[in-house]
Design an enzyme around this catalytic site. Structure first.
Site, short mmCIF file in Angstrom:
data_model
loop_
_atom_site.label_atom_id
_atom_site.label_comp_id
_atom_site.label_asym_id
_atom_site.label_seq_id
_atom_site.Cartn_x
_atom_site.Cartn_y
_atom_site.Cartn_z
N ASN A 39 0.85 -1.18 0.00
CA ASN A 39 0.00 0.00 0.00
C ASN A 39 0.89 1.24 0.00
O ASN A 39 1.77 1.37 0.84
CB ASN A 39 -0.91 -0.03 1.23
N SER A 77 -7.68 -9.07 3.50
CA SER A 77 -8.80 -9.31 2.58
C SER A 77 -8.93 -8.15 1.60
O SER A 77 -9.00 -6.99 2.01
CB SER A 77 -10.09 -9.46 3.40
N CYS A 79 -10.22 -5.23 -0.79
CA CYS A 79 -11.38 -4.34 -0.77
C CYS A 79 -12.15 -4.46 -2.08
O CYS A 79 -11.79 -5.23 -2.97
CB CYS A 79 -10.90 -2.90 -0.58
N CYS A 82 -9.87 -3.60 -5.24
CA CYS A 82 -8.90 -4.64 -5.56
C CYS A 82 -9.61 -5.93 -5.99
O CYS A 82 -9.13 -6.63 -6.89
CB CYS A 82 -7.99 -4.88 -4.37
N ASP A 142 -8.14 4.95 4.30
CA ASP A 142 -7.77 3.90 3.34
C ASP A 142 -8.96 3.04 2.95
O ASP A 142 -9.07 2.61 1.81
CB ASP A 142 -6.65 3.03 3.91
#
Length: 145
Positions: A39, A77, A79, A82, A142
């Protein structure tokens, strides 16, 4: 521990060490890492550079047939954004380090034929819990809250 999940955790630590959100990802095709990412929304002032998106970018241009043999590893996990990329490229398998601190649309991915493996990795959970405790405002930004 799976060596590819370990590589994703290494990416998460790079993100953390450079002042970002500690989520990492690797893309594996035929037993080889073809892309790595972490990230970088904070570091690059980006609206889209989640770990998986950074990983796809760093993988370069691949053929559709390459993605269909791929496994994506992510420490957290994925989002909605993605997950959309996973579906777009028809990546058949995703290994998730942990889904307790955040859970993306896993059921939707599965309904579209994506195999999910939840590692429930203690280190992945610890990294995220620590970050969320220290920087709740960055975490909320985020995930769009």
């Amino acid at each position: 521990m799976d060596k590819f999940l370990k590589a994703a955790i290494e990416e998460a630590k790079i993100g953390m060490d450079t002042g970002g959100i500690p989520i990492g990802s690797v893309l594996v095709i035929d037993g080889h890492i073809v892309g790595r990412g972490h990230n970088q929304r904070i570091q690059k002032g980006s609206s889209v550079l989640h770990a998986e998106m950074d990983c796809f970018e760093n993988s370069g241009r691949l053929r559709a047939s390459d993605y269909r043999r791929a496994t994506l590893y992510s420490t957290l996990s994925p989002c909605d954004m993605c997950s959309g990329a996973i579906l777009l490229y028809r990546i058949p398998k995703v290994v998730i380090g942990e889904n307790q601190t955040f859970r993306g649309p896993e059921e939707y991915l599965q309904s579209r034929g994506v195999e999910l493996i939840i590692a429930n990795d203690r280190e992945c959970r610890q990294i995220m819990k620590s970050f969320i405790r220290k920087s709740p405002e960055l975490w909320n930004e985020d995930i769009g809250e």
